[in-house]
Design a protein around this motif. Structure first.
Motif, PDB file in Angstrom:
ATOM      1  N   VAL A  99      -7.333  -0.642   2.192  1.00 13.51           N
ATOM      2  CA  VAL A  99      -6.463   0.096   1.281  1.00 13.51           C
ATOM      3  C   VAL A  99      -5.401  -0.820   0.679  1.00 13.51           C
ATOM      4  O   VAL A  99      -4.792  -1.645   1.372  1.00 13.51           O
ATOM      5  CB  VAL A  99      -5.779   1.263   2.010  1.00 13.51           C
ATOM      6  CG1 VAL A  99      -4.790   1.985   1.090  1.00 13.51           C
ATOM      7  CG2 VAL A  99      -6.831   2.242   2.533  1.00 13.51           C
ATOM      8  N   PRO A 121      -3.559   5.012  -4.450  1.00 18.20           N
ATOM      9  CA  PRO A 121      -4.264   4.131  -3.517  1.00 18.20           C
ATOM     10  C   PRO A 121      -5.695   3.841  -3.974  1.00 18.20           C
ATOM     11  O   PRO A 121      -6.404   4.737  -4.439  1.00 18.20           O
ATOM     12  CB  PRO A 121      -4.252   4.910  -2.203  1.00 18.20           C
ATOM     13  CG  PRO A 121      -4.161   6.341  -2.627  1.00 18.20           C
ATOM     14  CD  PRO A 121      -3.350   6.348  -3.891  1.00 18.20           C
ATOM     15  N   THR A 130      -8.946   0.623  -3.006  1.00 14.64           N
ATOM     16  CA  THR A 130      -9.278  -0.398  -2.000  1.00 14.64           C
ATOM     17  C   THR A 130      -9.420  -1.751  -2.695  1.00 14.64           C
ATOM     18  O   THR A 130      -9.655  -1.817  -3.909  1.00 14.64           O
ATOM     19  CB  THR A 130     -10.587  -0.079  -1.253  1.00 14.64           C
ATOM     20  OG1 THR A 130     -11.681  -0.193  -2.173  1.00 14.64           O
ATOM     21  CG2 THR A 130     -10.545   1.304  -0.642  1.00 14.64           C
ATOM     22  N   ARG A 179      -1.864  -2.790   3.054  1.00 12.65           N
ATOM     23  CA  ARG A 179      -1.660  -1.412   3.514  1.00 12.65           C
ATOM     24  C   ARG A 179      -0.177  -1.065   3.576  1.00 12.65           C
ATOM     25  O   ARG A 179       0.230   0.053   3.232  1.00 12.65           O
ATOM     26  CB  ARG A 179      -2.309  -1.211   4.880  1.00 12.65           C
ATOM     27  CG  ARG A 179      -2.336   0.247   5.277  1.00 12.65           C
ATOM     28  CD  ARG A 179      -3.056   0.486   6.578  1.00 12.65           C
ATOM     29  NE  ARG A 179      -3.173   1.925   6.813  1.00 12.65           N
ATOM     30  CZ  ARG A 179      -4.153   2.678   6.396  1.00 12.65           C
ATOM     31  NH1 ARG A 179      -5.143   2.132   5.696  1.00 12.65           N
ATOM     32  NH2 ARG A 179      -4.188   3.978   6.638  1.00 12.65           N
ATOM     33  N   LEU A 212      -3.410   7.735   3.842  1.00 15.13           N
ATOM     34  CA  LEU A 212      -3.936   6.806   2.834  1.00 15.13           C
ATOM     35  C   LEU A 212      -5.458   6.700   2.906  1.00 15.13           C
ATOM     36  O   LEU A 212      -6.138   6.631   1.881  1.00 15.13           O
ATOM     37  CB  LEU A 212      -3.295   5.429   2.998  1.00 15.13           C
ATOM     38  CG  LEU A 212      -1.826   5.326   2.579  1.00 15.13           C
ATOM     39  CD1 LEU A 212      -1.261   3.955   2.941  1.00 15.13           C
ATOM     40  CD2 LEU A 212      -1.679   5.574   1.079  1.00 15.13           C
ATOM     41  N   ASP A 213      -5.996   6.679   4.129  1.00 18.42           N
ATOM     42  CA  ASP A 213      -7.447   6.583   4.280  1.00 18.42           C
ATOM     43  C   ASP A 213      -8.129   7.812   3.685  1.00 18.42           C
ATOM     44  O   ASP A 213      -9.170   7.710   3.035  1.00 18.42           O
ATOM     45  CB  ASP A 213      -7.821   6.437   5.755  1.00 18.42           C
ATOM     46  CG  ASP A 213      -7.408   5.084   6.309  1.00 18.42           C
ATOM     47  OD1 ASP A 213      -7.518   4.089   5.577  1.00 18.42           O
ATOM     48  OD2 ASP A 213      -6.963   5.024   7.470  1.00 18.42           O
ATOM     49  N   VAL A 260      -7.974   7.794  -0.211  1.00 18.74           N
ATOM     50  CA  VAL A 260      -9.013   6.944  -0.801  1.00 18.74           C
ATOM     51  C   VAL A 260     -10.390   7.539  -0.536  1.00 18.74           C
ATOM     52  O   VAL A 260     -11.234   7.615  -1.426  1.00 18.74           O
ATOM     53  CB  VAL A 260      -8.925   5.511  -0.233  1.00 18.74           C
ATOM     54  CG1 VAL A 260     -10.130   4.697  -0.651  1.00 18.74           C
ATOM     55  CG2 VAL A 260      -7.648   4.827  -0.718  1.00 18.74           C
TER      56      VAL A 260
END
Length: 461
Positions: free
Chosen positions: A149, A161, A163, A356, A427-428, A431
């Motif tokens: 991220v 966000p 990657t 991150r 955040l994960d 995304v």
């Protein structure tokens, strides 16, 4: 001796010779010039324009001249007017009268138009292979970092966000389009100008289909005036190179930013950096900066070509001698830049924790918070947008992030908030939920990288 000496009673001033000479930059076309001459001599013999014995001798000797130049046995004379003159005079010095027959039914105008096409055809093939190798490296890096991220930016402000893999694949897509531009240009220049003569063809019964086939072209050019005066392909190649260099420049701009202490998203290998003569702590991304700088040089080459051609009447004009320096410089510069860039990207270290941390501190999950209020709580988007903005302002006031702000503070802004907000603003998850085609979800990135690598494996751009 000048090929055009017969008309003149007085020797050219040495300054005229120096100014007029193109040998310094067209000597790189010696192999292509000889290849074109072999095809022309072969056709002359088969058509009975010269006898086959002389045709065979000319072709055999031209191959020896090429071999001698390749090996260094024969040095190209820097005082020759151009590479065409040098090759023909060397042939004549070796064969005598048969060598003088080579130029039958041919002009230097259609000869140079051919040579530059043959040269650029090879150059473009080489450039496309280099670009493909860079794309392969980007795809492999992207697959490795499909879930790394980082903040995505607009206006150089943290926005949403993404990657690192998704970011790299954006450049892979740009470079694929660059490859397709070179392919398109090669299709349009796939016509052989040999046989156009100076401008009006010739009365000799040339077989232009034969020479085109011998030289690997799909067909001869259809108009003799256009055949010798067309330099569209030079401008197109310079444009394709320029746009590719703009893409490399944008990538290098980000590399320069990312390896700075202010970002520290990546670290470039020592092999692709330099130091300072006075500041011992410095590690400068000079290669990336120089590639960024050279993009301006290549755009200048394109501008020179377009400006040179814009006022020329048909057919050939000496102005067009300037085509080679500009387009060769553009091609050479792109080749020079691609050579270190690919291994520099391959060896760079990605600092995932820093990426991150930057993503977490930029409130780039705010849109997801607003979308959650819309989808789960039924708020109109504009109300959700305003409420989320107030939450962000509260975080800034208290030195918090959306993830760390206590629930009671959320509820102070609006009672609709509950524990579910923390799952949404992860955040994960932000995304990972962006699975729409072209989005940054890790599985999307991996699939895109695999797809592009498969394209390249099949020889497609």
């Amino acid at each position: 001796m000048k090929l055009w000496k017969g008309r003149f009673k007085k020797e050219a001033d040495p300054r005229t010779n120096d100014f007029n000479s193109s040998i310094a930059f067209d000597s790189r076309m010696y192999r292509q010039d000889i290849e074109g001459s072999i095809a022309h001599a072969t056709m002359l013999g088969r058509q009975g324009i010269i006898n086959m014995d002389e045709s065979d001798k000319i072709c055999a000797e031209l191959k020896k001249i090429r071999s001698d130049i390749d090996s260094g046995v024969l040095a190209i004379d820097p005082d020759a007017e151009d590479i065409h003159t040098f090759v023909e005079q060397e042939l004549t010095s070796r064969l005598g009268n048969p060598g003088k027959r080579l130029h039958t039914g041919r002009s230097r105008n259609d000869q140079v138009a051919l040579d530059i096409r043959l040269t650029l055809r090879e150059d473009c093939a080489g450039l496309m292979e280099q670009i493909k190798e860079l794309v392969r490296v980007l795809c492999k890096k992207a697959a490795q970092h499909s879930a790394t991220v980082m903040p995505g930016y607009t206006h150089m402000q943290r926005a949403q966000p993404v990657t690192f893999g998704h970011h790299l694949m954006a450049y892979a897509e740009m470079l694929l389009r660059d490859i397709s531009r070179f392919e398109d240009t090669l299709k349009r220049m796939d016509q052989c100008p040999l046989g156009s003569g100076a401008l009006a063809g010739t009365t000799y019964p040339l077989d232009r289909e034969m020479t085109a086939k011998l030289l690997g072209f799909s067909s001869p050019t259809r108009n003799s005036l256009d055949g010798v005066s067309d330099r569209d392909f030079c401008a197109e190649i310079a444009f394709a190179v320029s746009l590719c260099m703009v893409h490399l420049s944008r990538l290098c701009e980000e590399l320069v930013l990312w390896c700075s202490w202010e970002f520290k998203f990546i670290e470039l290998d020592d092999a692709y950096c330099t130091g300072s003569s006075i500041m011992p702590q410095k590690k400068n991304p000079d290669l990336a900066e120089l590639i960024r700088g050279k993009s301006g040089r290549v755009v200048g080459d394109l501008t020179a070509l377009l400006t040179m051609m814009k006022g020329l009447s048909l057919a050939y004009n000496k102005d067009m001698q300037e085509d080679k320096e500009a387009v060769f410089d553009a091609v050479d510069t792109l080749k020079l830049c691609l050579t270190p860039l690919t291994p520099m990207l391959e060896t760079m270290k990605v600092l995932e924790r820093n990426m991150r941390k930057a993503a977490a501190g930029g409130f780039i999950n705010a849109t997801d918070c607003a979308d959650w209020l819309v989808a789960s709580k039924g708020l109109p988007f504009r109300d959700a947008y305003r409420i989320t903005g107030e939450v962000v302002a509260l975080c800034i006031e208290h030195g918090e992030t959306l993830e760390s702000l206590p629930l009671e503070e959320y509820r102070r802004v609006h009672p609709a908030f509950d524990e579910g907000v923390y799952n949404v603003i992860s955040l994960d998850k932000c995304v990972g939920d962006r699975k729409v085609l072209g989005g940054p979800a890790p599985e999307n990135v991996r699939a895109q990288a695999e797809y592009v690598l498969a394209l390249l494996e099949r020889g497609e751009g």
